[in-house]
Motif scaffolding. Structure first.
Motif, PDB file in Angstrom:
ATOM      1  N   GLU A 200      33.992 -23.039  -4.195  1.00 31.79           N
ATOM      2  CA  GLU A 200      33.856 -21.044  -3.443  1.00 31.79           C
ATOM      3  C   GLU A 200      33.252 -20.211  -4.319  1.00 31.79           C
ATOM      4  OE1 GLU A 200      37.313 -20.096  -1.569  1.00 31.79           O
ATOM      5  OE2 GLU A 200      37.071 -21.582  -0.518  1.00 31.79           O
ATOM      6  N   SER A 201      33.391 -20.421  -5.703  1.00 36.12           N
ATOM      7  CA  SER A 201      32.753 -19.094  -5.901  1.00 36.12           C
ATOM      8  C   SER A 201      30.958 -19.751  -6.588  1.00 36.12           C
ATOM      9  CB  SER A 201      33.353 -19.393  -7.367  1.00 36.12           C
ATOM     10  OG  SER A 201      33.665 -20.186  -8.407  1.00 36.12           O
ATOM     11  N   LEU A 202      31.086 -20.951  -6.731  1.00 41.12           N
ATOM     12  CA  LEU A 202      29.816 -21.069  -7.533  1.00 41.12           C
ATOM     13  C   LEU A 202      28.205 -20.356  -6.488  1.00 41.12           C
ATOM     14  CD1 LEU A 202      30.088 -25.207  -7.126  1.00 41.12           C
ATOM     15  CD2 LEU A 202      30.521 -23.640  -8.535  1.00 41.12           C
ATOM     16  N   TYR A 203      28.790 -19.892  -5.424  1.00 36.42           N
ATOM     17  CA  TYR A 203      28.130 -19.576  -5.141  1.00 36.42           C
ATOM     18  C   TYR A 203      27.797 -17.637  -5.405  1.00 36.42           C
ATOM     19  CZ  TYR A 203      27.372 -23.079  -2.119  1.00 36.42           C
ATOM     20  OH  TYR A 203      27.080 -24.334  -1.635  1.00 36.42           O
ATOM     21  N   GLU A 204      28.150 -16.930  -5.290  1.00 35.04           N
ATOM     22  CA  GLU A 204      28.872 -15.842  -6.645  1.00 35.04           C
ATOM     23  C   GLU A 204      28.253 -15.771  -8.211  1.00 35.04           C
ATOM     24  OE1 GLU A 204      29.370 -12.218  -6.927  1.00 35.04           O
ATOM     25  OE2 GLU A 204      29.800 -12.848  -4.900  1.00 35.04           O
ATOM     26  N   LEU A 205      28.566 -17.051  -8.313  1.00 41.74           N
ATOM     27  CA  LEU A 205      27.761 -17.074 -10.000  1.00 41.74           C
ATOM     28  C   LEU A 205      25.901 -17.025  -9.485  1.00 41.74           C
ATOM     29  CD1 LEU A 205      31.220 -17.924 -10.238  1.00 41.74           C
ATOM     30  CD2 LEU A 205      30.262 -19.920 -11.846  1.00 41.74           C
ATOM     31  N   GLU A 206      25.457 -18.074  -8.961  1.00 39.37           N
ATOM     32  CA  GLU A 206      24.593 -18.553  -8.126  1.00 39.37           C
ATOM     33  C   GLU A 206      23.254 -17.051  -7.628  1.00 39.37           C
ATOM     34  OE1 GLU A 206      24.182 -21.568  -6.105  1.00 39.37           O
ATOM     35  OE2 GLU A 206      25.599 -22.665  -7.132  1.00 39.37           O
ATOM     36  N   ARG A 207      24.254 -15.822  -6.574  1.00 37.61           N
ATOM     37  CA  ARG A 207      23.997 -14.780  -6.563  1.00 37.61           C
ATOM     38  C   ARG A 207      23.440 -13.586  -8.024  1.00 37.61           C
ATOM     39  NH1 ARG A 207      25.209 -10.109  -6.024  1.00 37.61           N
ATOM     40  NH2 ARG A 207      27.635 -10.773  -6.554  1.00 37.61           N
ATOM     41  N   HIS A 208      24.288 -13.451  -8.436  1.00 41.33           N
ATOM     42  CA  HIS A 208      24.448 -12.968  -9.577  1.00 41.33           C
ATOM     43  C   HIS A 208      23.661 -13.212 -10.442  1.00 41.33           C
ATOM     44  CE1 HIS A 208      25.546 -11.261 -13.631  1.00 41.33           C
ATOM     45  NE2 HIS A 208      26.462 -10.225 -13.107  1.00 41.33           N
ATOM     46  N   ARG A 209      22.578 -14.767 -11.280  1.00 44.37           N
ATOM     47  CA  ARG A 209      22.095 -15.028 -11.346  1.00 44.37           C
ATOM     48  C   ARG A 209      20.506 -15.239 -10.795  1.00 44.37           C
ATOM     49  NH1 ARG A 209      18.612 -16.213 -13.754  1.00 44.37           N
ATOM     50  NH2 ARG A 209      17.749 -18.149 -15.017  1.00 44.37           N
ATOM     51  N   ALA A 210      20.341 -14.755  -9.571  1.00 47.24           N
ATOM     52  CA  ALA A 210      19.067 -14.629  -9.019  1.00 47.24           C
ATOM     53  C   ALA A 210      19.218 -13.689  -8.679  1.00 47.24           C
ATOM     54  CB  ALA A 210      19.412 -15.080  -7.790  1.00 47.24           C
ATOM     55  N   GLU A 211      20.195 -12.031  -9.012  1.00 45.84           N
ATOM     56  CA  GLU A 211      19.714 -10.834  -8.706  1.00 45.84           C
ATOM     57  C   GLU A 211      19.442 -10.336 -10.075  1.00 45.84           C
ATOM     58  OE1 GLU A 211      22.780  -9.101  -7.325  1.00 45.84           O
ATOM     59  OE2 GLU A 211      22.329  -9.797  -4.903  1.00 45.84           O
ATOM     60  N   THR A 212      20.134 -11.123 -11.534  1.00 47.35           N
ATOM     61  CA  THR A 212      19.832  -9.955 -13.388  1.00 47.35           C
ATOM     62  C   THR A 212      19.351 -11.376 -13.864  1.00 47.35           C
ATOM     63  OG1 THR A 212      21.914 -11.079 -14.010  1.00 47.35           O
ATOM     64  CG2 THR A 212      22.288  -9.469 -12.106  1.00 47.35           C
ATOM     65  N   GLY A 213      19.099 -12.434 -13.117  1.00 51.21           N
ATOM     66  CA  GLY A 213      18.385 -13.306 -14.347  1.00 51.21           C
ATOM     67  C   GLY A 213      19.412 -13.704 -15.873  1.00 51.21           C
ATOM     68  N   ARG A 214      20.744 -13.242 -15.507  1.00 51.13           N
ATOM     69  CA  ARG A 214      21.941 -14.067 -16.422  1.00 51.13           C
ATOM     70  C   ARG A 214      23.050 -14.452 -15.434  1.00 51.13           C
ATOM     71  NH1 ARG A 214      22.657  -8.697 -18.774  1.00 51.13           N
ATOM     72  NH2 ARG A 214      23.604  -8.687 -17.082  1.00 51.13           N
ATOM     73  N   TRP A 215      23.776 -15.420 -16.106  1.00 53.32           N
ATOM     74  CA  TRP A 215      24.534 -15.818 -15.824  1.00 53.32           C
ATOM     75  C   TRP A 215      26.328 -15.566 -16.332  1.00 53.32           C
ATOM     76  CZ3 TRP A 215      24.609 -20.059 -12.223  1.00 53.32           C
ATOM     77  CH2 TRP A 215      23.701 -20.474 -12.329  1.00 53.32           C
ATOM     78  N   PRO A 216      26.860 -15.054 -15.283  1.00 57.22           N
ATOM     79  CA  PRO A 216      27.894 -13.591 -15.422  1.00 57.22           C
ATOM     80  C   PRO A 216      28.702 -14.484 -15.958  1.00 57.22           C
ATOM     81  CG  PRO A 216      27.925 -14.958 -12.833  1.00 57.22           C
ATOM     82  CD  PRO A 216      27.817 -14.694 -13.094  1.00 57.22           C
ATOM     83  N   GLU A 217      29.385 -13.651 -16.645  1.00 52.56           N
ATOM     84  CA  GLU A 217      30.344 -13.124 -17.797  1.00 52.56           C
ATOM     85  C   GLU A 217      32.086 -13.288 -17.203  1.00 52.56           C
ATOM     86  OE1 GLU A 217      30.076 -13.850 -21.067  1.00 52.56           O
ATOM     87  OE2 GLU A 217      28.302 -13.258 -21.152  1.00 52.56           O
ATOM     88  N   PRO A 218      33.100 -14.382 -17.698  1.00 51.65           N
ATOM     89  CA  PRO A 218      33.460 -15.063 -16.797  1.00 51.65           C
ATOM     90  C   PRO A 218      34.836 -13.257 -16.700  1.00 51.65           C
ATOM     91  CG  PRO A 218      33.768 -16.410 -18.770  1.00 51.65           C
ATOM     92  CD  PRO A 218      32.963 -15.668 -18.622  1.00 51.65           C
ATOM     93  N   ALA A 219      34.462 -12.593 -17.465  1.00 53.97           N
ATOM     94  CA  ALA A 219      35.091 -11.547 -17.477  1.00 53.97           C
ATOM     95  C   ALA A 219      35.022 -10.266 -16.446  1.00 53.97           C
ATOM     96  CB  ALA A 219      34.777 -10.551 -18.405  1.00 53.97           C
ATOM     97  N   THR A 220      33.557 -10.584 -16.184  1.00 56.05           N
ATOM     98  CA  THR A 220      32.650 -10.006 -14.592  1.00 56.05           C
ATOM     99  C   THR A 220      33.559 -11.029 -13.906  1.00 56.05           C
ATOM    100  OG1 THR A 220      31.346  -9.074 -15.991  1.00 56.05           O
ATOM    101  CG2 THR A 220      30.557  -9.360 -13.615  1.00 56.05           C
ATOM    102  N   LEU A 221      33.516 -11.617 -13.300  1.00 58.72           N
ATOM    103  CA  LEU A 221      33.999 -12.244 -12.657  1.00 58.72           C
ATOM    104  C   LEU A 221      35.279 -12.173 -12.336  1.00 58.72           C
ATOM    105  CD1 LEU A 221      32.234 -15.464 -13.187  1.00 58.72           C
ATOM    106  CD2 LEU A 221      31.249 -14.518 -11.570  1.00 58.72           C
ATOM    107  N   ARG A 222      36.138 -12.064 -13.087  1.00 57.41           N
ATOM    108  CA  ARG A 222      37.728 -11.816 -13.199  1.00 57.41           C
ATOM    109  C   ARG A 222      38.242 -10.174 -12.782  1.00 57.41           C
ATOM    110  NH1 ARG A 222      38.885 -12.177 -18.161  1.00 57.41           N
ATOM    111  NH2 ARG A 222      38.927 -10.325 -18.224  1.00 57.41           N
TER     112      ARG A 222
END
Length: 197
Positions: free
Chosen positions: A66-88
């Motif tokens: 389920e979280s993959l889409y949140e990771l991918e949304r962040h990657r598309a918007e910022t150009g970087r994969w989100p850090e685990p701390a950001t996700l936490r």
């Protein structure tokens, strides 16, 4: 002497019609065969169903999918994969654990076209290790403008049009640490790809 198209007999079109129906039927059959679930015993040794995991690890797997889409949304918007701390901090599970999930330490590792999220259980041991592997096309492939792959369990298309290959893997926890390098093909190091289908 050539016969004008308007004066050709209808029977002359039958071979082309038959060929078209044959190609269409073959394509439909291939589509249905591809959609048929593969039994676990027909999979390679490094691919297994997530249902073989314990209940708590199955929960982690579902949260990861389920979280993959949140990771991918962040990657598309910022150009970087989100850090685990950001996700936490954003309460994205399993990076933010609830009381029913094993506590894990998550690490993001990137190298070239690879990005991996590694989750190692905190003591006491017993839960599985997890790794999510993302692979993006190299810049030269993106520049050529290939069509994105179909969206399925292993292929997603980001909001910016970037196609990515994504897989989720598990490994029994143990005393040896997870290697620091990015795991391009985790099966070579004893990981098992977990499939939802």
């Amino acid at each position: 002497m050539t016969v004008a198209p308007s004066r050709r007999r209808p029977t002359e079109a039958l071979p082309w019609l038959a060929l078209s129906l044959l190609v269409w039927g073959a394509g439909l059959t291939a589509q249905r065969l591809r959609a048929t679930p593969t039994p676990d015993d027909a999979l390679p040794s490094w691919q297994r169903s997530f249902r073989e995991l314990g209940e708590a690890d199955q929960r982690t797997y579902r949260h990861l999918r389920e979280s993959l889409y949140e990771l991918e949304r962040h990657r598309a918007e910022t150009g970087r994969w989100p850090e685990p701390a950001t996700l936490r901090d954003a309460a994205v599970e399993p990076f933010h654990e609830d009381e029913r999930s094993p506590a894990r330490e998550w690490t993001l590792r990137t190298h070239g076209v690879y990005a991996t999220y590694v989750g190692v259980p905190r003591p006491p041991a017993g839960a599985a290790r997890f790794v999510v592997v993302y692979v993006e096309p190299p810049p030269e492939v993106l520049a050529a403008g290939p069509p994105p792959p179909p969206d399925d369990e292993e292929h997603h298309t980001l909001a910016d049009g970037t196609p990515v290959h994504v897989t989720v893997w598990t490994q029994a926890d143990g005393p040896e640490p997870v290697p620091d390098e990015v795991l391009a093909f985790p099966a070579a190091q004893g990981w098992v790809q977990r499939l939802a289908r």
